[in-house]
Write an enzyme that holds these catalytic residues in place. Structure first.
Site, PDB file in Angstrom:
ATOM      1  N   ASP A   3     -11.242 -86.738 -50.437  1.00  0.00           N
ATOM      2  CA  ASP A   3     -11.236 -87.206 -49.053  1.00  0.00           C
ATOM      3  C   ASP A   3      -9.838 -87.562 -48.577  1.00  0.00           C
ATOM      4  OD1 ASP A   3     -13.888 -86.859 -48.656  1.00  0.00           O
ATOM      5  OD2 ASP A   3     -14.457 -88.965 -48.784  1.00  0.00           O
ATOM      6  N   LYS A  39     -12.159 -86.396 -43.723  1.00  0.00           N
ATOM      7  CA  LYS A  39     -12.668 -86.568 -42.370  1.00  0.00           C
ATOM      8  C   LYS A  39     -11.848 -87.622 -41.651  1.00  0.00           C
ATOM      9  CE  LYS A  39     -17.423 -85.743 -43.889  1.00  0.00           C
ATOM     10  NZ  LYS A  39     -17.125 -85.779 -45.333  1.00  0.00           N
ATOM     11  N   MET A  41     -13.794 -98.871 -40.587  1.00  0.00           N
ATOM     12  CA  MET A  41     -13.613 -97.796 -39.596  1.00  0.00           C
ATOM     13  C   MET A  41     -13.783 -98.302 -38.161  1.00  0.00           C
ATOM     14  SD  MET A  41     -15.697 -94.820 -41.675  1.00  0.00           S
ATOM     15  CE  MET A  41     -17.029 -95.951 -42.131  1.00  0.00           C
TER      16      MET A  41
END
Length: 456
Positions: free
Chosen positions: A246, A268, A381
């Protein structure tokens, strides 16, 4: 190289050690694991050596060093605290062609003592040719910590397998090919995980010439600092044939990967998915079905906002073997490096993790459930939506002067911590260039940051 490492059958080796202090005790500590034919010559013994004498583990001659104590057929260790005496002992030994080791004098020694890692029947000896004993001990401790405690079980499993393969195949080239396939399959890791039945099933398929599945390892890479990796994570990272990693996996962690491994970036960012999640899930299964060891490396912990559950659901549905290795989640790692304890008797008795970026792209959180006194709120996030989040928290009853911290690139050398209040955090964001990954902590524990901050 001046030293040739050899393994001797221990029941054929006898030792006479001159000296009764700390140095002599260290030599005895090494030797006593392998032989009981140990005699110590010294007027006095320290308490640890005396205890071994009392238990009948070693023999003791209570005397100053004499030439008659050196016997043909023995290996001699000169370990007194007197260099001249040690040299005299060495000269007696050499006159009788007895191999001798002289404490702190490798240049005149016939043999030296390595540091040993014992995973019976596997043994690893480490030496710096007596140039740096401290380095030798350091390397031993590092390797000892990294090696699985189930190495003996793997040794027993492969020993039994070796007998089976030798009885079935006369062709040495065929045996070598089988071993290459088996040792690069999921077999070793299954044994180390205590799954001998599954390991045996793979061995049976390989020996029968059938195809076999590899295995997927879903591994948490932690918040960024490579030293926060678990020992199991490091071992699996080094062994993997294929790595899917990732965006949040730091370059320093990727350095641990096998240089021959296939590397696939599937990271991502907001509105920017290198590979759709459903494709990642299937790629893991497809590569494992090729018989490869597949590593799915995810920042933090794979089961905390890491979609790890989604990925292994497909593996389970397709009957692909997998293991999950937890990692230090960002909340724990970043808060620790920022000096913000998530709980503290005087500030917070509970902690709640939420994500500021939900599946539909919104931040529709259960706001009223998040407003509790003496609770720490950790938001993953949430950087782009933090102004909206802070307004909603205040609108639902959280005090406007509640402390809030933004931890940018936590645990990495570039780490920065910004503290403010719910009312003013929008100004902090506007006046600073803050980028992801950034973790948000809301609650009174943030007040401890300046006092407890230790990492810079």
């Amino acid at each position: 190289m001046n030293w040739l490492p050899l393994l001797h059958r221990s029941n054929d080796v006898k030792f006479i050690i001159f000296g009764g202090g700390q140095v002599a005790h260290r030599k005895v500590q090494t030797l006593i694991k392998f032989t009981e034919a140990i005699t110590v010559v010294s007027p006095e013994l320290d308490s640890r050596l005396q205890a071994l004498v009392s238990k009948g583990r070693i023999q003791h001659i209570q005397s100053l060093a004499q030439q008659e104590h050196v016997l043909v057929g023995y290996r001699i260790v000169a370990a007194t605290d007197n260099a001249k005496v040690n040299q005299q002992i060495a000269s007696w030994a050499k006159a009788l062609s007895c191999p001798v080791s002289i404490a702190d004098d490798p240049s005149h020694s016939d043999f030296i003592f390595p540091a040993i890692i014992d995973r019976n029947p596997v043994m690893i000896a480490i030496s710096s040719a007596s140039e740096s004993p401290a380095l030798t001990r350091y390397l031993r401790n590092q390797l000892d910590a990294a090696l699985s405690s189930r190495i003996p079980q793997l040794a027993q499993f492969t020993a039994s397998l070796r007998r089976s393969i030798r009885s079935r195949f006369d062709d040495s080239k065929k045996r070598q090919q089988l071993w290459r396939t088996l040792m690069s399959s999921a077999m070793p890791n299954l044994v180390l995980a205590g799954k001998e039945d599954q390991a045996q099933a793979i061995c049976d398929d390989v020996i029968a010439g059938k195809g076999h599945n590899g295995e997927v390892f879903l591994v948490g890479a932690g918040p960024g600092d490579p030293e926060l990796l678990t020992l199991k994570a490091v071992r699996l990272i080094q062994q993997a044939d294929v790595v899917f990693y990732d965006r949040l996996v730091s370059p320093a962690i990727l350095e641990y990967c096998n240089s021959k491994a296939e590397m696939h970036y599937v990271g991502k960012a907001k509105s920017d998915h290198a590979v759709p999640q459903t494709e990642i899930n299937q790629l893991l299964a497809d590569h494992a079905k090729m018989g490869k060891t597949v590593l799915r490396l995810k920042g933090g912990d794979p089961f905390i906002f890491g979609r790890g559950g989604e990925e292994i659901e497909l593996l389970a549905d397709q009957q692909v073997p997998f293991q999950v290795v937890p990692g230090i989640t960002a909340a724990s790692g970043c808060s620790s490096y920022a000096g913000i304890p998530l709980t503290h008797r005087d500030y917070a008795q509970s902690v709640r993790f939420v994500t500021g970026h939900l599946k539909d792209g919104s931040a529709n959180l259960p706001w009223s459930e998040l407003i509790h006194p003496q609770q720490t709120l950790v938001i993953y996030m949430g950087l782009t939506g933090i102004s909206h989040i802070s307004q909603e928290l205040m609108a639902h009853g959280m005090s406007s002067d509640t402390p809030i911290a933004l931890i940018e690139k936590g645990t990495l050398p570039e780490q920065k911590v910004y503290t403010s209040t719910l009312a003013d955090i929008s100004d902090v964001i506007a006046n600073n260039s803050i980028s992801a990954p950034t973790l948000t902590i809301v609650g009174d524990v943030v007040r401890l940051h300046k006092k407890l901050s230790w990492y810079s």
